[in-house]
Design a protein around this motif. Sequence first.
Motif, PDB file in Angstrom:
ATOM      1  N   GLN A 132       2.634  -1.563  -7.092  1.00 45.21           N
ATOM      2  CA  GLN A 132       3.128  -0.883  -6.145  1.00 45.21           C
ATOM      3  C   GLN A 132       1.718  -0.471  -5.271  1.00 45.21           C
ATOM      4  O   GLN A 132       1.697  -1.163  -4.028  1.00 45.21           O
ATOM      5  CB  GLN A 132       3.691   0.143  -6.382  1.00 45.21           C
ATOM      6  CG  GLN A 132       4.996   0.709  -6.469  1.00 45.21           C
ATOM      7  CD  GLN A 132       5.378   2.084  -7.441  1.00 45.21           C
ATOM      8  OE1 GLN A 132       4.261   2.502  -7.672  1.00 45.21           O
ATOM      9  NE2 GLN A 132       6.674   2.129  -7.815  1.00 45.21           N
ATOM     10  N   ALA A 133       0.618  -0.650  -6.233  1.00 42.91           N
ATOM     11  CA  ALA A 133      -0.746  -0.118  -5.474  1.00 42.91           C
ATOM     12  C   ALA A 133      -0.973  -1.404  -4.479  1.00 42.91           C
ATOM     13  O   ALA A 133      -2.016  -1.728  -3.719  1.00 42.91           O
ATOM     14  CB  ALA A 133      -1.960   0.247  -6.616  1.00 42.91           C
ATOM     15  N   LEU A 134      -0.715  -2.644  -5.634  1.00 35.61           N
ATOM     16  CA  LEU A 134      -1.553  -4.318  -4.779  1.00 35.61           C
ATOM     17  C   LEU A 134      -0.523  -4.523  -3.676  1.00 35.61           C
ATOM     18  O   LEU A 134      -1.188  -5.341  -2.030  1.00 35.61           O
ATOM     19  CB  LEU A 134      -1.651  -5.392  -6.357  1.00 35.61           C
ATOM     20  CG  LEU A 134      -2.150  -4.840  -7.013  1.00 35.61           C
ATOM     21  CD1 LEU A 134      -2.070  -5.837  -8.315  1.00 35.61           C
ATOM     22  CD2 LEU A 134      -4.276  -5.800  -6.920  1.00 35.61           C
ATOM     23  N   LYS A 135       0.509  -4.272  -3.789  1.00 35.16           N
ATOM     24  CA  LYS A 135       1.509  -4.756  -2.492  1.00 35.16           C
ATOM     25  C   LYS A 135       0.992  -3.957  -1.643  1.00 35.16           C
ATOM     26  O   LYS A 135       1.200  -4.100  -0.096  1.00 35.16           O
ATOM     27  CB  LYS A 135       2.546  -5.044  -2.826  1.00 35.16           C
ATOM     28  CG  LYS A 135       3.660  -5.466  -4.236  1.00 35.16           C
ATOM     29  CD  LYS A 135       4.959  -5.635  -3.926  1.00 35.16           C
ATOM     30  CE  LYS A 135       5.601  -6.441  -5.028  1.00 35.16           C
ATOM     31  NZ  LYS A 135       6.971  -6.347  -5.324  1.00 35.16           N
ATOM     32  N   ALA A 136       0.798  -2.820  -1.620  1.00 28.91           N
ATOM     33  CA  ALA A 136       0.719  -1.658  -0.814  1.00 28.91           C
ATOM     34  C   ALA A 136      -0.827  -2.033  -0.041  1.00 28.91           C
ATOM     35  O   ALA A 136      -1.176  -1.668   1.077  1.00 28.91           O
ATOM     36  CB  ALA A 136       0.353  -0.268  -1.082  1.00 28.91           C
ATOM     37  N   SER A 137      -1.849  -2.615  -0.535  1.00 30.51           N
ATOM     38  CA  SER A 137      -2.896  -2.564  -0.458  1.00 30.51           C
ATOM     39  C   SER A 137      -2.564  -4.496   0.001  1.00 30.51           C
ATOM     40  O   SER A 137      -3.981  -5.205   0.129  1.00 30.51           O
ATOM     41  CB  SER A 137      -3.936  -2.599  -0.742  1.00 30.51           C
ATOM     42  OG  SER A 137      -3.913  -3.843  -2.399  1.00 30.51           O
ATOM     43  N   ASP A 138      -1.770  -4.863   0.525  1.00 33.40           N
ATOM     44  CA  ASP A 138      -2.070  -6.667   0.894  1.00 33.40           C
ATOM     45  C   ASP A 138      -2.481  -7.493   0.053  1.00 33.40           C
ATOM     46  O   ASP A 138      -3.382  -8.439   0.243  1.00 33.40           O
ATOM     47  CB  ASP A 138      -1.915  -7.187   1.896  1.00 33.40           C
ATOM     48  CG  ASP A 138      -1.997  -8.212   2.930  1.00 33.40           C
ATOM     49  OD1 ASP A 138      -1.136  -8.426   2.200  1.00 33.40           O
ATOM     50  OD2 ASP A 138      -2.640  -8.476   3.628  1.00 33.40           O
ATOM     51  N   TRP A 139      -2.330  -7.050  -1.335  1.00 33.26           N
ATOM     52  CA  TRP A 139      -2.792  -7.269  -2.938  1.00 33.26           C
ATOM     53  C   TRP A 139      -4.213  -7.721  -2.117  1.00 33.26           C
ATOM     54  O   TRP A 139      -5.263  -8.964  -2.209  1.00 33.26           O
ATOM     55  CB  TRP A 139      -2.252  -9.368  -2.743  1.00 33.26           C
ATOM     56  CG  TRP A 139      -0.932  -9.393  -3.285  1.00 33.26           C
ATOM     57  CD1 TRP A 139       0.243  -9.248  -2.469  1.00 33.26           C
ATOM     58  CD2 TRP A 139       0.014  -9.293  -4.673  1.00 33.26           C
ATOM     59  NE1 TRP A 139       1.215  -8.947  -2.934  1.00 33.26           N
ATOM     60  CE2 TRP A 139       0.885  -8.975  -4.504  1.00 33.26           C
ATOM     61  CE3 TRP A 139      -0.900  -9.101  -5.752  1.00 33.26           C
ATOM     62  CZ2 TRP A 139       1.712  -8.794  -5.284  1.00 33.26           C
ATOM     63  CZ3 TRP A 139       0.117  -9.113  -6.813  1.00 33.26           C
ATOM     64  CH2 TRP A 139       1.566  -8.922  -6.904  1.00 33.26           C
ATOM     65  N   ASN A 140      -5.353  -6.760  -1.628  1.00 36.47           N
ATOM     66  CA  ASN A 140      -6.851  -6.942  -1.860  1.00 36.47           C
ATOM     67  C   ASN A 140      -6.381  -6.223  -3.146  1.00 36.47           C
ATOM     68  O   ASN A 140      -6.312  -4.769  -3.393  1.00 36.47           O
ATOM     69  CB  ASN A 140      -6.956  -6.205  -0.824  1.00 36.47           C
ATOM     70  CG  ASN A 140      -8.614  -6.037  -0.346  1.00 36.47           C
ATOM     71  OD1 ASN A 140      -9.161  -5.044  -0.886  1.00 36.47           O
ATOM     72  ND2 ASN A 140      -8.979  -6.911  -0.156  1.00 36.47           N
TER      73      ASN A 140
END
Length: 251
Positions: free
Chosen positions: A28-36
């Motif tokens: 969830q966190a990685l997708k929300a940050s566009d994998w940054n």
Amino acid sequence: MHKLGRGHRDKVQQFMAITGTSEKFALQALKASDWNLEGAFDLFYSQPQIRSIPDSRHLEELYQRYKDPYTDMIMADGISLLCNDLQVDPGDIVMLVISWHMKAATMCEFSRQEFFLGLQTLGVDSIEKFKERITYLRSELKDEQKFREIYNFAFTWAKEKGQKSLALDTAIGMWQLLFAEKLWPLVDQWCQFLQVRHNKAISKDTWSQLLEFAKMVDPSLTNYDAEGAWPYLIDEFVEYLGENGLIHRSS
């Protein structure tokens, strides 16, 4: 997670290893940050509700391990022991980042409140969890806004109690530490200039403006404006570079 590419899988594993969260939240966190990855860490640490709540008893145990035997503070010996437990050198810049999180008022000292609030902010209540945060703490130096905050924090943190200015030797040591991260090519010449021409304590204005100078002015000084509102010390530095042939500005 088998549907993810290798690069994304690696980021999920790294995020889980550092934060101790579930695979579901890591995704969830990685997708929300566009994998940054750094963006995902920022999301994680900005939302206390999704972090484990540190156990106050464990925090007290840690504090007692490092507390000075004669005063209700963690002093230099306790910080040295903490560094040993974290397996970091006391001169490592990550200790400055830790002190910034703790909002420490003075170098080589943590009050009980600073220590507790800092570890609660980081979601840490054991040395093992603390060690897991080190990678993230280092990554914060790569964030331009956080670096600026840490840089400005360092002035007050490093100066002697009751003094308005920062002792020259201390300032030089801090600049060499901080600009080793930002790689300002003129840091050695700046420190040399101060020792030869200035040899006095450093004001808050000079400290703050030097970061702007390092950020805005090209190392070759091609875009340096002599009519700009730089502190006199920075203007003298530019003259010193020219006088000593340390920089060649195009006319």
